[in-house]
Design an enzyme around this catalytic site. Sequence first.
Site, PDB file in Angstrom:
ATOM      1  CE  LYS A   1      -3.830   1.856   2.843  1.00 43.02           C
ATOM      2  NZ  LYS A   1      -4.689   1.586   4.026  1.00 43.02           N
TER       3      LYS A   1
ATOM      4  CB  SER B   1      -7.978   3.619   2.985  1.00 39.86           C
ATOM      5  OG  SER B   1      -7.146   2.967   3.937  1.00 39.86           O
TER       6      SER B   1
ATOM      7  CB  SER C   1      -8.131   0.778   6.024  1.00 40.15           C
ATOM      8  OG  SER C   1      -8.773   1.987   5.759  1.00 40.15           O
TER       9      SER C   1
HETATM   10  N1  GLN Z   1     -12.838   3.860   6.882  1.00 42.93           N
HETATM   11  C1  GLN Z   1     -12.206   4.311   8.071  1.00 42.93           C
HETATM   12  C2  GLN Z   1     -11.918   5.787   8.018  1.00 42.93           C
HETATM   13  O1  GLN Z   1     -12.137   6.376   6.998  1.00 42.93           O
HETATM   14  C3  GLN Z   1     -10.999   3.491   8.370  1.00 42.93           C
HETATM   15  C4  GLN Z   1      -9.778   3.928   7.677  1.00 42.93           C
HETATM   16  C5  GLN Z   1      -8.600   3.086   7.993  1.00 42.93           C
HETATM   17  O2  GLN Z   1      -8.719   2.019   8.586  1.00 42.93           O
HETATM   18  N2  GLN Z   1      -7.440   3.556   7.593  1.00 42.93           N
HETATM   19  O3  GLN Z   1     -11.493   6.370   8.972  1.00 42.93           O
END
Ligand code: GLN
Length: 487
Positions: free
Chosen positions: A81, A156, A180
């Site tokens: 990532k 993400s 994410s």
């Molecule tokens: N979807 C969550 C957020 O937007 C989690 C993001 C993540 O785990 N990096 O905060």
Amino acid sequence: MKKNDILDLTVCEIVRVVRKRELSASDILEAYIASAEKTDTEVNAYITKTYDLARAQARRADERIADGDVPVLCGVPFAVKDNFAVSGVPMTCASEILRGFVPPYSAAAYERAAEAGGLLLGKTNLDEFAMGSSCEKSVFGATKNPLDRKKSPGGSSGGSAAAVAIPSAAWALASDTGGSARQPAAFCGVCAVKPTYGAVPRYGLTEFASSLDTVCTITRDVRDSAYVLETLVGRDCRDMTSLDLAGTKYTEGIEDGVKGLKIALVNGWEDFVDDAAVKCVKRTADVLRKLGADIVTVDVPCLGEAVEIYLTVSAAEASSNLARYDGIRYGKKADGESVAEIMKGTRSGGFGDEVKRRILTGTYVLSSVLTGDYYRRIKAAQAEVCRRIYDLFGKIDILLMPTTAGAAFDIGSFNENPTDMYGSDRFTVIGNLTGCPAISLPAGGDGHMPVGVMLMGDRRSEPMLYRAAFAAEAELKEFVKGETGNE
Ligand code: GLN
């Protein structure tokens, strides 16, 4: 072996054929490069491709094999990532503000995978600075779900999940601050582990909310997940929160089954998910019961507040962590007469809307307007969630929950009301708030797209979670096949 057959191999199988010298690391790599080249113009899983580096790593791997030294990830192509640093390779975090930034250091997790013989195919797309659930909020455009390109791959870590699902990587590194890694894995029909906080060192992972950020893997199946995690865990002196887990063998005992384990469903969970998710969670419970687990139900009242607590804590930490992007030290720099003007121009033009929303929220939460009390109170609420969950794990072994409220949503679904997306993290954030490990695996589908379920346990309970996930996966496979890709 033909190219397509190579792509059918799991990580464990790749290592086996490489060890037997049926294929070279370079053979495996070229099959994956061809797959990435064929699919990525449409899917957009990668931000940066590192084929030259991968080819050099493959040559080195083949030399090591010739010398009889075949390390544990020898010849396995993987993706990272783009919020992990790899020395000499651009790292963007999918943000304008880091365009052109090339880190001179590598993340600990990447170093461990590379030293174990892994071949880096490239850096994958994400929501800017890992803030989001759809992989649309990237300055490089949205990643598409490889199973249906109108759908989001989740986020993400959408690029990492899509790459593993295609497959244009045999496994991928991801990060999970609130879901994410697990949510995109569920949307793409693959497996993600969010290990215990600190299991894999965070050194070189770009901070979003440091007390919640967790280094994760996305793999095709549960055995691969356990196998890759073994290589990544263990203390690193550059991350004081990393745990002394080196040498843990998650693959050992993975086939021992679930007899006698107490696995709990959360009372009322059905109210927050669609029919396909209800079906998949109930099915998983049935499968685990049949295999000898004791299925019970428990109250987890704090689940309702978990998302609000998560959003507040993570925004506060994000506002502090992202203060370093000031146009002076990293990446892009706006023109200006004074330092203040440079900083203002850089941050206004460099961050996207979602990142600005989090910084503003976080700055407000921490501000003296609220006399600091708000943050203290929210941390007390988080401590209470932890107390209740740790207590619960004194009585049961595993919580079984849906990973998400249903299958992948359409790209653009949240354009009108972006903050509605926060609700998709309902079941995942609890793992981050408490530091507990959780594994998401596919359990079926809605007739078209896959649906994931999640197993969560107490801190350091990964060996038990892997046993349960492995047992369930074997029984669920046929359902996943039968209920996905039919439309
Ligand atoms: N979807 C969550 C957020 O937007 C989690 C993001 C993540 O785990 N990096 O905060």
